[in-house]
Every structure is written in structure tokens, then in C-alpha cells.
Design a protein around this motif. Structure first.
Motif, PDB file in Angstrom:
ATOM      1  N   LYS A 196     -85.307 -50.585 -35.747  1.00  0.00           N
ATOM      2  CA  LYS A 196     -84.320 -49.550 -35.434  1.00  0.00           C
ATOM      3  C   LYS A 196     -83.644 -49.840 -34.104  1.00  0.00           C
ATOM      4  O   LYS A 196     -82.430 -49.667 -33.942  1.00  0.00           O
ATOM      5  CB  LYS A 196     -84.985 -48.174 -35.416  1.00  0.00           C
ATOM      6  CG  LYS A 196     -85.489 -47.698 -36.764  1.00  0.00           C
ATOM      7  CD  LYS A 196     -84.351 -47.517 -37.748  1.00  0.00           C
ATOM      8  CE  LYS A 196     -84.845 -47.000 -39.089  1.00  0.00           C
ATOM      9  NZ  LYS A 196     -83.746 -46.907 -40.077  1.00  0.00           N
ATOM     10  N   THR A 197     -84.429 -50.296 -33.133  1.00  0.00           N
ATOM     11  CA  THR A 197     -83.880 -50.607 -31.810  1.00  0.00           C
ATOM     12  C   THR A 197     -82.870 -51.739 -31.890  1.00  0.00           C
ATOM     13  O   THR A 197     -81.751 -51.650 -31.352  1.00  0.00           O
ATOM     14  CB  THR A 197     -85.008 -50.988 -30.843  1.00  0.00           C
ATOM     15  OG1 THR A 197     -85.935 -49.904 -30.753  1.00  0.00           O
ATOM     16  CG2 THR A 197     -84.462 -51.293 -29.457  1.00  0.00           C
ATOM     17  N   LEU A 198     -83.245 -52.808 -32.576  1.00  0.00           N
ATOM     18  CA  LEU A 198     -82.367 -53.978 -32.672  1.00  0.00           C
ATOM     19  C   LEU A 198     -81.132 -53.670 -33.510  1.00  0.00           C
ATOM     20  O   LEU A 198     -80.015 -54.082 -33.167  1.00  0.00           O
ATOM     21  CB  LEU A 198     -83.139 -55.165 -33.256  1.00  0.00           C
ATOM     22  CG  LEU A 198     -82.526 -56.552 -33.055  1.00  0.00           C
ATOM     23  CD1 LEU A 198     -82.252 -56.819 -31.576  1.00  0.00           C
ATOM     24  CD2 LEU A 198     -83.450 -57.627 -33.617  1.00  0.00           C
ATOM     25  N   GLN A 199     -81.317 -52.942 -34.602  1.00  0.00           N
ATOM     26  CA  GLN A 199     -80.169 -52.554 -35.419  1.00  0.00           C
ATOM     27  C   GLN A 199     -79.170 -51.760 -34.588  1.00  0.00           C
ATOM     28  O   GLN A 199     -77.959 -51.993 -34.671  1.00  0.00           O
ATOM     29  CB  GLN A 199     -80.629 -51.695 -36.607  1.00  0.00           C
ATOM     30  CG  GLN A 199     -81.204 -52.483 -37.771  1.00  0.00           C
ATOM     31  CD  GLN A 199     -81.650 -51.564 -38.883  1.00  0.00           C
ATOM     32  OE1 GLN A 199     -82.146 -50.464 -38.638  1.00  0.00           O
ATOM     33  NE2 GLN A 199     -81.482 -52.002 -40.111  1.00  0.00           N
ATOM     34  N   ILE A 211     -80.144 -40.532 -32.074  1.00  0.00           N
ATOM     35  CA  ILE A 211     -79.029 -39.910 -31.367  1.00  0.00           C
ATOM     36  C   ILE A 211     -77.989 -40.964 -30.988  1.00  0.00           C
ATOM     37  O   ILE A 211     -76.784 -40.735 -31.104  1.00  0.00           O
ATOM     38  CB  ILE A 211     -79.544 -39.152 -30.127  1.00  0.00           C
ATOM     39  CG1 ILE A 211     -80.312 -37.897 -30.568  1.00  0.00           C
ATOM     40  CG2 ILE A 211     -78.386 -38.771 -29.204  1.00  0.00           C
ATOM     41  CD1 ILE A 211     -80.990 -37.152 -29.445  1.00  0.00           C
ATOM     42  N   ALA A 212     -78.464 -42.138 -30.562  1.00  0.00           N
ATOM     43  CA  ALA A 212     -77.534 -43.212 -30.206  1.00  0.00           C
ATOM     44  C   ALA A 212     -76.678 -43.606 -31.403  1.00  0.00           C
ATOM     45  O   ALA A 212     -75.461 -43.796 -31.283  1.00  0.00           O
ATOM     46  CB  ALA A 212     -78.301 -44.423 -29.686  1.00  0.00           C
ATOM     47  N   ALA A 213     -77.296 -43.718 -32.583  1.00  0.00           N
ATOM     48  CA  ALA A 213     -76.556 -44.084 -33.794  1.00  0.00           C
ATOM     49  C   ALA A 213     -75.576 -42.981 -34.196  1.00  0.00           C
ATOM     50  O   ALA A 213     -74.463 -43.261 -34.665  1.00  0.00           O
ATOM     51  CB  ALA A 213     -77.527 -44.366 -34.940  1.00  0.00           C
ATOM     52  N   GLN A 214     -75.981 -41.726 -34.007  1.00  0.00           N
ATOM     53  CA  GLN A 214     -75.094 -40.599 -34.310  1.00  0.00           C
ATOM     54  C   GLN A 214     -73.829 -40.668 -33.462  1.00  0.00           C
ATOM     55  O   GLN A 214     -72.709 -40.498 -33.959  1.00  0.00           O
ATOM     56  CB  GLN A 214     -75.809 -39.281 -34.039  1.00  0.00           C
ATOM     57  CG  GLN A 214     -77.014 -39.002 -34.918  1.00  0.00           C
ATOM     58  CD  GLN A 214     -77.775 -37.773 -34.459  1.00  0.00           C
ATOM     59  OE1 GLN A 214     -77.221 -36.860 -33.861  1.00  0.00           O
ATOM     60  NE2 GLN A 214     -79.076 -37.735 -34.713  1.00  0.00           N
ATOM     61  N   LYS A 215     -74.007 -40.926 -32.166  1.00  0.00           N
ATOM     62  CA  LYS A 215     -72.870 -40.974 -31.246  1.00  0.00           C
ATOM     63  C   LYS A 215     -71.932 -42.137 -31.591  1.00  0.00           C
ATOM     64  O   LYS A 215     -70.710 -42.030 -31.426  1.00  0.00           O
ATOM     65  CB  LYS A 215     -73.361 -41.081 -29.810  1.00  0.00           C
ATOM     66  CG  LYS A 215     -74.033 -39.803 -29.307  1.00  0.00           C
ATOM     67  CD  LYS A 215     -74.503 -39.957 -27.873  1.00  0.00           C
ATOM     68  CE  LYS A 215     -75.123 -38.661 -27.353  1.00  0.00           C
ATOM     69  NZ  LYS A 215     -75.602 -38.799 -25.952  1.00  0.00           N
ATOM     70  N   LEU A 216     -72.496 -43.243 -32.078  1.00  0.00           N
ATOM     71  CA  LEU A 216     -71.673 -44.380 -32.467  1.00  0.00           C
ATOM     72  C   LEU A 216     -70.812 -44.040 -33.685  1.00  0.00           C
ATOM     73  O   LEU A 216     -69.626 -44.372 -33.735  1.00  0.00           O
ATOM     74  CB  LEU A 216     -72.548 -45.595 -32.766  1.00  0.00           C
ATOM     75  CG  LEU A 216     -73.177 -46.289 -31.563  1.00  0.00           C
ATOM     76  CD1 LEU A 216     -74.196 -47.326 -32.017  1.00  0.00           C
ATOM     77  CD2 LEU A 216     -72.110 -46.948 -30.695  1.00  0.00           C
ATOM     78  N   ILE A 217     -71.413 -43.384 -34.675  1.00  0.00           N
ATOM     79  CA  ILE A 217     -70.668 -43.032 -35.889  1.00  0.00           C
ATOM     80  C   ILE A 217     -69.474 -42.146 -35.559  1.00  0.00           C
ATOM     81  O   ILE A 217     -68.353 -42.382 -36.005  1.00  0.00           O
ATOM     82  CB  ILE A 217     -71.592 -42.335 -36.913  1.00  0.00           C
ATOM     83  CG1 ILE A 217     -72.551 -43.341 -37.542  1.00  0.00           C
ATOM     84  CG2 ILE A 217     -70.776 -41.640 -38.001  1.00  0.00           C
ATOM     85  CD1 ILE A 217     -73.566 -42.717 -38.487  1.00  0.00           C
TER      86      ILE A 217
END
Length: 212
Positions: free
Chosen positions: A76-79, A122-128
Motif C-alpha cells: 500500500k505504501t509503495l503503490q 487518506i493520502a490516496a483519497q486526496k490524490l483522487i
């Protein structure tokens, strides 16, 4: 659709604001394709992550984990790092349904706070939302929650979110495409609506129907 006007809205992502297939059909393949090159180009960043991966060939293991949809922290971190680079380079755009930005603007214009609760980080949410096909939607969003708050099918998670927002549970409206999540939110005292964009039995079928 609701008994009393809510003071804030809490939205799921996959199947609610964005296509369920976006993660499986775009994000996962992108990470798989770029994983080896990212590791090679960013050795200092990748090294501590790879150290947590078992086996003699951690890159091969991570690719296998992507194929298996493993929920492993190193993956998850690397993705997340690979996706961040893809968004920054303009190669990735976060999917949102056409009615999503319209609803976000309508709700915030009416003085409602809009928040996100997703199993993605949360990081992935903000990117989307920050790099969406409709542009940067993050100015329309207030708070983000992920499963570090708690599982989405447990009522206590929604109680924690209401507390974090400083709201009585009844002042928060949750929208999701998962019946078990809607049930958990209602158990916690939230208002909740089940959305089904395919037109099946549900409370609403678009975000345009939520507090129109």
C-alpha cells in the motif's frame, strides 16, 4: 430522504463518488507496470519498504501481491508513492461521476460540510480528488477518514467520526453503496442513504438525489 436536515455529509468513494472499476482497472495496473522502474529510480525511498517484504526478490513478491489484491502495508505504501508520481506527471486522473462535482458544489454552497470515509488511505483519497477528471475538488472537501478510524462495517467507527467532526450523530448524513456500511452508520445514529448507480433497489441512484 432524511428526517431532519443534516449539518454535514460523509461520503464513501468507490461506487458512490467514483467508479468501482477505477481502482481495479486503472490504479492497480499502473502500479504493477511502474513498480520495478520506481524502485530502481528511487532506491533510498524504496529500500526500507522492500526490507519489509519477504523473499529473495521483493519486487516480484510485490507484483504478486498486486495480482492477489493483498492488503499488505509495504505494498500500500509503495503503490501510494507510485500513484502520487503518476498523478503529478498527469498520467493518472481520479475518476468521479459527473454528478459528484455538481453535488459537492451544491452542498458546500448551502453551507454543508462534506467529508470522505473510504477504505483507501487518506493520502490516496486526496490524490483522487486533487487530480480528478473534473479538476481539483479538494477545496470542496473538509475532512478525510480511512480505516485507521475503524472498519466501515462497525457502528463505533461512525461514532468516532461524528465525535471528530464535533457533531451529534444525527447531524451527519452518510452515503454509501454498501448496505452493511449504511446499516452500521444507522446503528450509530447517523442518517444514511444507500446508493446504487446501476439502478437496483436503493434509497438514491445518483448524488443529485441526495438533499436536492
Amino acid at each position: 430522504m432524511t428526517h431532519t436536515p443534516p449539518k454535514a455529509i460523509l461520503l464513501d468513494i468507490e461506487g458512490t463518488t467514483s467508479s468501482i472499476s477505477f481502482v481495479a482497472d486503472e490504479l492497480f495496473p499502473y502500479a504493477r507496470k511502474h513498480l520495478a522502474a520506481f524502485v530502481e529510480a528511487n532506491p533510498e525511498v524504496a529500500a526500507p519498504i522492500l526490507a519489509e517484504v519477504p523473499g529473495e526478490d521483493p519486487v516480484a513478491t510485490l507484483i504478486q501481491w498486486i495480482d492477489e489484491d493483498r492488503k499488505a502495508t509495504p505494498l500500500k505504501t509503495l503503490q501510494g508513492l507510485i500513484w502520487a508520481q503518476g498523478y503529478a506527471d498527469g498520467e493518472l486522473k481520479g475518476h468521479v461521476y459527473p454528478d459528484t462535482p455538481e453535488a459537492l458544489r451544491r452542498w458546500t454552497g448551502a453551507g454543508l460540510q462534506v467529508n470522505i470515509y473510504s477504505s483507501g488511505s487518506i493520502a490516496a483519497q486526496k490524490l483522487i480528488f486533487g487530480h480528478s477528471i473534473a479538476g481539483d475538488l479538494t477545496p470542496l472537501l473538509s475532512h478525510y477518514f480511512d480505516t485507521t478510524t475503524g472498519p466501515k462495517r462497525e457502528a463505533d467507527s461512525y461514532t468516532k467520526i461524528a465525535d471528530a467532526l464535533g457533531l451529534a450523530p444525527s447531524g451527519l448524513l452518510f452515503v454509501s453503496d454498501m448496505p452493511a456500511e449504511v446499516d452500521a452508520a444507522r446503528e450509530a445514529g447517523l442518517q444514511a442513504l444507500l446508493i446504487d448507480r446501476a439502478g437496483g433497489p436503493a434509497d438514491v441512484h445518483t448524488l443529485a438525489e441526495v438533499l436536492p
